[in-house]
Scaffold this motif. Sequence first.
Motif, mmCIF file in Angstrom:
data_model
loop_
_atom_site.group_PDB
_atom_site.id
_atom_site.type_symbol
_atom_site.label_atom_id
_atom_site.label_comp_id
_atom_site.label_asym_id
_atom_site.label_seq_id
_atom_site.Cartn_x
_atom_site.Cartn_y
_atom_site.Cartn_z
ATOM 1 N N LYS A 212 37.654 46.517 30.439
ATOM 2 C CA LYS A 212 38.680 45.515 30.730
ATOM 3 C C LYS A 212 39.775 46.053 31.647
ATOM 4 O O LYS A 212 40.133 45.411 32.649
ATOM 5 N N ASP B 233 39.121 36.148 27.785
ATOM 6 C CA ASP B 233 40.039 35.143 28.334
ATOM 7 C C ASP B 233 41.074 35.781 29.256
ATOM 8 O O ASP B 233 41.433 35.203 30.289
ATOM 9 N N GLU B 234 41.549 36.974 28.894
ATOM 10 C CA GLU B 234 42.529 37.656 29.740
ATOM 11 C C GLU B 234 41.914 38.018 31.084
ATOM 12 O O GLU B 234 42.551 37.850 32.137
ATOM 13 N N VAL B 235 40.677 38.522 31.063
ATOM 14 C CA VAL B 235 40.007 38.888 32.318
ATOM 15 C C VAL B 235 39.800 37.645 33.183
ATOM 16 O O VAL B 235 40.062 37.661 34.397
ATOM 17 N N ILE C 38 40.606 44.559 35.385
ATOM 18 C CA ILE C 38 41.855 43.876 35.725
ATOM 19 C C ILE C 38 42.512 44.545 36.933
ATOM 20 O O ILE C 38 42.988 43.876 37.851
ATOM 21 N N SER D 11 41.565 34.916 33.198
ATOM 22 C CA SER D 11 42.872 34.492 33.704
ATOM 23 C C SER D 11 43.299 35.312 34.911
ATOM 24 O O SER D 11 43.779 34.767 35.914
ATOM 25 N N VAL D 12 43.127 36.624 34.839
ATOM 26 C CA VAL D 12 43.510 37.499 35.952
ATOM 27 C C VAL D 12 42.686 37.169 37.194
ATOM 28 O O VAL D 12 43.215 37.079 38.308
ATOM 29 N N ASP E 54 39.763 48.137 22.020
ATOM 30 C CA ASP E 54 40.999 47.437 22.367
ATOM 31 C C ASP E 54 42.234 48.096 21.760
ATOM 32 O O ASP E 54 43.284 47.474 21.644
ATOM 33 N N GLN F 64 38.693 40.061 24.716
ATOM 34 C CA GLN F 64 39.349 40.387 25.981
ATOM 35 C C GLN F 64 38.974 39.411 27.106
ATOM 36 O O GLN F 64 39.599 39.417 28.163
ATOM 37 N N ARG G 222 43.678 33.954 38.896
ATOM 38 C CA ARG G 222 44.883 34.123 39.722
ATOM 39 C C ARG G 222 44.575 34.810 41.042
ATOM 40 O O ARG G 222 45.383 34.775 41.970
#
Length: 289
Positions: free
Chosen positions: A229, A260-262, A233, A264-265, A41, A258, A268
């Motif tokens: 990641k 939660d970010e994945v 994304i 979230s994307v 990261d 990482q 969406r």
Amino acid sequence: MPTFTALTTLPDAENARALGEAMERMEPEPTGIGVFEMEDDSGLWEVGAYFEADPDRAALAVLETAFGTRPFVISELPEIDWVAKVRRELSPVEAGRFFLYGSHDADRVPEGRVALLVDAAMAFGTGHHGTTLGCLRALDTLIESGVDCRNVVDIGCGTAVLAMAAARVWPDHEVLASDIDAVAVEVAQANVDLNDLTGRVVCLEAMGFDHPGLVEASPFDLIFANILKGPLISLAPDMAVHAGAGAHAILSGILNPQADEVVSVYERNGFSLVDRLVIGDWTTLTLRK
């Protein structure tokens, strides 16, 4: 014969790839070059090369200046038969109904399991890593829940373990396996042939879904993507396009912080989280469109 490595890092993917191309023109010529996004990261990219003779340190210094890299770390590797070593030390992998083994363990395959042969010589994706293991367990969970997939693709397939696993459990349907790396595609095809799945798993060289064979075969009802990641994304909008209604996606190569970010994307882009599996430092996500 001695082997030398030269490794450096830099923060820009495009610059890292350009450095890798420049190293191909060195004398002595490298026997292999790798350009990878580091999995810590940090956002850094690692560029490394293998040489059969001590590399030209003056040439490396010029490349450091030209590309703004950190100083190369040069090492001489001990002369070890790595394939033999790995074969001795890697035990079979069990993930639900799946049993992954090397040829040295052919006599240990239990009855009633979905067995896949992946030799240590095939370099990556033997199932011992938390990401591949997580994907296999996620697939096993989907099967247990009654999901029946007729159109499956493995994006960034590596050794094609995931594609082969799908082909074994759904034998009436062709499975596609793609990778951006031509060597990976060769490795995947060799594994497919070794497991008598020739024609059942079709291996393609492609970046994401950018291949006529993938476009023609979509929409898919199961998509594997065990990569990293950043690429995951970037791939989310295309995955939404190529996934059918109700389709599942099994994603990994994701460090735990990482995840939660994945999620979230992908939310969406029309996906919802079905399951999250943590193995060591790695998270595997099962999503549904």
